[in-house]
Design a protein around this motif. Structure first.
Motif: not given
Length: 253
Positions: A1-5, A19-21, A44-48, A237-239
């Motif tokens: 996963m490549a992420t740009s801020v 933006d994560s590709a 959202w990092d985990g879900f991303t 986050r909790d579940r």
């Protein structure tokens, strides 16, 4: 996963986004993730990671006054929604799947109502439902931190003391006041919403979704579904596992 801020300025307010590709060619429409009050895109990092593993491009937004986005002189719900829609236009997105938590969910619902062609599928996680003219103002506070949120704040303070203060607290009164003010227009728009919509509610103490209003909203939505999770206000986050298992198939359908 490549992420740009990155940063865009859709409505004269600088809006930061991650933006994560995926590693392989993106499949399907992009997914836009919107956090709740006091958070930022990092929630959202985990879900991303799960979404990009499935081949989806993901854009996680910092709402105005949060994270790396600029502070603003006004924090109206309509302005949060306009920022999201403006960012989508800036990125050239004609269609998106939109997932929003709490304040971000309510802003997302406004985007879906005002630009029905933009939002293909909508997920509202623990988004407080607006009051109608006949509804009393709730006596509970607008936000009660969950244990996970308190842990996250404490961890952030240790790792990065500035992170805990990365949102403009001047917005709190404005946001609470808007949630405590009846909004009949929002209810009038529900029957015309085109986006299949999933409403996620925490089924334990700390939930901010009135179950009575939830039932009435579901009855008005042309294509809506409710899912409850044994959790408080922050399901993603909790579940996180249950959240992903519920939301990913809905977005992939």
């Amino acid at each position: 996963m490549a992420t740009s801020v990155l940063t865009a300025t859709p409505n004269d307010v600088a809006i930061a986004y991650r933006d994560s590709a995926p590693r392989r060619t993106a499949e399907g429409v992009p997914v836009v993730l919107v956090h709740g009050m006091g958070g930022d895109a990092r929630t959202w990092d985990g879900f991303t990671r799960r979404l990009t593993a499935a081949g989806r491009r993901v854009v996680a937004v910092d709402l105005r006054g949060h994270g790396r986005s600029a502070r603003a002189t006004s924090y109206r719900f309509s302005e949060f929604a306009a920022d999201i829609a403006g960012l989508c236009e800036h990125l050239g997105f004609d269609t998106v799947d939109l997932v929003g938590h709490s304040l971000g969910g309510h802003a997302g619902s406004l985007v879906a109502q005002q630009q029905p062609g933009l939002v293909r599928r909508l997920v509202l996680e623990e988004a407080p439902l607006p009051l109608r003219a006949s509804d009393p103002v709730p006596e509970v506070p607008a936000h009660r931190p969950t244990p996970a949120e308190l842990w996250h704040a404490a961890t952030s303070m240790v790792l990065n003391p500035r992170a805990v203060f990365s949102f403009d607290r001047s917005m709190i009164d404005s946001v609470v006041s808007q949630f405590h003010t009846s909004n009949p227009v929002w209810w009038e728009q529900l029957p015309s919403m085109k986006s299949p919509t999933m409403l996620l509610r925490g089924a334990r103490r700390g939930s901010m979704v009135d179950p009575r209003l939830l039932t009435e909203a579901l009855a008005l939505l042309p294509d809506g579904v409710v899912r409850e999770v044994l959790c408080g206000h922050s399901i993603h986050r909790d579940r996180s596992g249950e959240f992903a298992a519920t939301v990913l198939p809905f977005l992939a359908d």
